[in-house]
Design a protein around this motif. Structure first.
Motif, mmCIF file in Angstrom:
data_model
loop_
_atom_site.group_PDB
_atom_site.id
_atom_site.type_symbol
_atom_site.label_atom_id
_atom_site.label_comp_id
_atom_site.label_asym_id
_atom_site.label_seq_id
_atom_site.Cartn_x
_atom_site.Cartn_y
_atom_site.Cartn_z
ATOM 1 N N ASP A 244 0.894 -1.269 -0.049
ATOM 2 C CA ASP A 244 -0.100 0.160 -0.038
ATOM 3 C C ASP A 244 0.796 1.203 -0.115
ATOM 4 O O ASP A 244 0.597 2.283 -0.630
ATOM 5 C CB ASP A 244 -0.852 -0.057 1.326
ATOM 6 N N LEU A 245 2.005 1.373 0.761
ATOM 7 C CA LEU A 245 2.789 2.210 0.853
ATOM 8 C C LEU A 245 3.503 2.675 -0.624
ATOM 9 O O LEU A 245 3.496 3.750 -1.227
ATOM 10 C CB LEU A 245 4.098 2.059 1.720
ATOM 11 N N ARG A 246 3.535 1.438 -1.370
ATOM 12 C CA ARG A 246 4.448 1.404 -2.815
ATOM 13 C C ARG A 246 3.412 2.189 -3.719
ATOM 14 O O ARG A 246 3.626 2.909 -4.365
ATOM 15 C CB ARG A 246 4.845 -0.070 -3.164
ATOM 16 N N LEU A 247 2.166 1.770 -3.507
ATOM 17 C CA LEU A 247 1.015 2.231 -4.555
ATOM 18 C C LEU A 247 0.741 3.591 -3.995
ATOM 19 O O LEU A 247 0.696 4.331 -5.135
ATOM 20 C CB LEU A 247 -0.514 1.525 -3.975
ATOM 21 N N ALA A 248 0.833 4.041 -2.881
ATOM 22 C CA ALA A 248 0.919 5.641 -2.667
ATOM 23 C C ALA A 248 1.847 6.426 -3.375
ATOM 24 O O ALA A 248 1.653 7.454 -3.847
ATOM 25 C CB ALA A 248 1.014 5.927 -1.111
ATOM 26 N N GLN A 249 3.308 5.801 -3.420
ATOM 27 C CA GLN A 249 4.381 6.398 -3.980
ATOM 28 C C GLN A 249 4.077 6.339 -5.558
ATOM 29 O O GLN A 249 4.374 7.446 -5.982
ATOM 30 C CB GLN A 249 5.592 5.451 -3.692
ATOM 31 N N GLN A 250 3.567 5.389 -6.151
ATOM 32 C CA GLN A 250 3.332 5.323 -7.476
ATOM 33 C C GLN A 250 2.156 6.273 -8.010
ATOM 34 O O GLN A 250 2.158 6.755 -9.026
ATOM 35 C CB GLN A 250 2.957 3.856 -7.842
ATOM 36 N N SER A 251 1.298 6.569 -6.812
ATOM 37 C CA SER A 251 0.225 7.606 -7.142
ATOM 38 C C SER A 251 0.531 9.010 -6.991
ATOM 39 O O SER A 251 -0.235 9.901 -6.925
ATOM 40 C CB SER A 251 -0.946 7.085 -6.417
ATOM 41 N N GLY A 252 1.893 9.185 -6.396
ATOM 42 C CA GLY A 252 2.318 10.571 -6.384
ATOM 43 C C GLY A 252 2.666 11.150 -4.999
ATOM 44 O O GLY A 252 3.045 12.217 -4.990
ATOM 45 N N PHE A 253 2.553 10.118 -3.968
ATOM 46 C CA PHE A 253 2.890 10.448 -2.660
ATOM 47 C C PHE A 253 4.441 10.719 -2.613
ATOM 48 O O PHE A 253 5.213 10.028 -3.159
ATOM 49 C CB PHE A 253 2.412 9.536 -1.719
ATOM 50 N N ASP A 254 4.762 12.074 -1.937
ATOM 51 C CA ASP A 254 6.261 12.326 -1.889
ATOM 52 C C ASP A 254 6.393 13.489 -0.857
ATOM 53 O O ASP A 254 6.423 14.590 -0.951
ATOM 54 C CB ASP A 254 6.491 12.856 -3.177
ATOM 55 N N GLN A 255 6.366 12.942 0.363
ATOM 56 C CA GLN A 255 6.614 13.605 1.651
ATOM 57 C C GLN A 255 7.539 12.942 2.441
ATOM 58 O O GLN A 255 7.526 11.747 2.355
ATOM 59 C CB GLN A 255 5.228 13.845 2.337
ATOM 60 N N PRO A 256 8.395 13.713 3.108
ATOM 61 C CA PRO A 256 9.668 13.074 3.973
ATOM 62 C C PRO A 256 9.085 11.930 5.027
ATOM 63 O O PRO A 256 10.014 10.913 4.955
ATOM 64 C CB PRO A 256 10.407 14.335 4.576
ATOM 65 N N VAL A 257 8.426 12.206 5.701
ATOM 66 C CA VAL A 257 8.074 11.172 6.585
ATOM 67 C C VAL A 257 7.398 9.831 6.201
ATOM 68 O O VAL A 257 7.785 8.666 6.609
ATOM 69 C CB VAL A 257 7.030 11.651 7.943
ATOM 70 N N GLY A 258 6.454 10.084 5.356
ATOM 71 C CA GLY A 258 6.084 8.987 4.476
ATOM 72 C C GLY A 258 6.909 8.063 3.786
ATOM 73 O O GLY A 258 6.829 6.876 3.577
ATOM 74 N N ASN A 259 7.767 8.750 3.009
ATOM 75 C CA ASN A 259 8.690 8.250 2.310
ATOM 76 C C ASN A 259 9.702 7.525 3.119
ATOM 77 O O ASN A 259 10.097 6.453 2.617
ATOM 78 C CB ASN A 259 9.495 9.339 1.480
#
Length: 285
Positions: A244-259
């Motif tokens: 799910d974290l990978r899907l968020a990254q692939q959908s454009g999530f780009d914030q330091p804590v989540g990354n």
């Protein structure tokens, strides 16, 4: 066709699909199920469900079809495989995809189903096995309002709250946001347990402090107890959270804590993927 007359189909009887589908039965809806493992089907048949040998058969004999499988690939396979959903006549059917998948796949499926005169909702859930067993999940729905209102009573069979957040795909985007927060919380809890234990603070005492403060939460209580007991049997597997974290990254999530959370869980996935998310504590120095 009223909600009371709907014949329900359910595809996917895993950790979540099994208790969720049981709630549909308890609510009194006729239920037909399909799953690759026949053993799980037989268990539900003893509770009143009927079975289908293929996804195609299930679609053709039901009105509303739930899908609860693990990832994009599994969803695509269910739709496109031989004797899959798209091999059936889907006109006027309603498909409710409770799987946590990419928003992009949901949009693509919804567009294809609309072309075939059927309807699609993305309706992933927030909660784990315990909430599924207690019918206290939160359903996060992307759908047209008119279709949402038709199926909401059925979603309420396993949900304490059903929330329409937007059009197709938006439900999945909201779920990826929720699970990114879950990743951050899990890693944060693991890190402070690790830190405090090095400073001679018992984990039992740390969790008593947290649970009686404004920071207390059901999640913290459950995962804190698991850490205390070193119980890493999966309620929600580390590999699924990482997905799910990978899907968020692939959908454009780009914030330091989540990354950072994604990178940490990704590094642990090969070793700890089948264990519960709180097993991430074992990878911390």
């Amino acid at each position: 066709m009223t909600s009371e007359k709907f014949k329900i189909g359910w595809i996917g009887l895993g950790k979540m699909g099994n208790p969720m589908s049981k709630q549909i039965l308890k609510a009194g809806y006729p239920l037909r199920v399909y799953n690759r493992s026949q053993e799980k089907i037989k268990a539900l048949e003893t509770e009143g469900a009927t079975s289908a040998k293929t996804a195609k058969e299930l679609v053709e004999k039901t009105d509303i079809i739930f899908i609860m499988v693990s990832n994009d690939d599994a969803v695509s396979e269910i739709f496109n495989q031989e004797n899959g959903i798209f091999s059936a006549e889907v006109k006027n059917k309603i498909f409710i995809n409770a799987s946590t998948i990419s928003p992009e796949l949901s949009v693509s499926l919804s567009e294809e189903l609309i072309e075939k005169s059927s309807n699609y909702l993305d309706a992933p859930v927030s909660g784990s096995v315990k909430q599924a067993e207690d019918a206290t999940l939160v359903s996060i729905v992307g759908s047209e309002l008119s279709i949402f209102e038709r199926v909401k009573p059925i979603l309420e069979a396993y949900s304490k709250k059903v929330i329409l957040v937007g059009e197709n795909g938006v439900g999945n985007s909201a779920k990826l946001a929720v699970n990114t927060y879950l990743g951050v919380l899990t890693l944060g809890l693991a890190e402070i347990i690790k830190f405090s234990s090095k400073k001679n603070v018992k984990t039992e005492d740390l969790m008593e402090i947290l649970n009686n403060s404004a920071l207390g939460s059901t999640f913290g209580k459950i995962k804190g107890e698991a850490a205390i007991n070193e119980n890493y049997n999966a309620a929600f597997t580390l590999e699924h959270l990482t997905k799910d974290l990978r899907l968020a990254q692939q959908s454009g999530f780009d914030q330091p804590v989540g990354n950072a959370a994604y990178q940490t869980f990704s590094n642990a996935e090969a070793e700890l993927g089948a264990e519960d998310v709180i097993a991430i504590i074992k990878k911390l120095s």
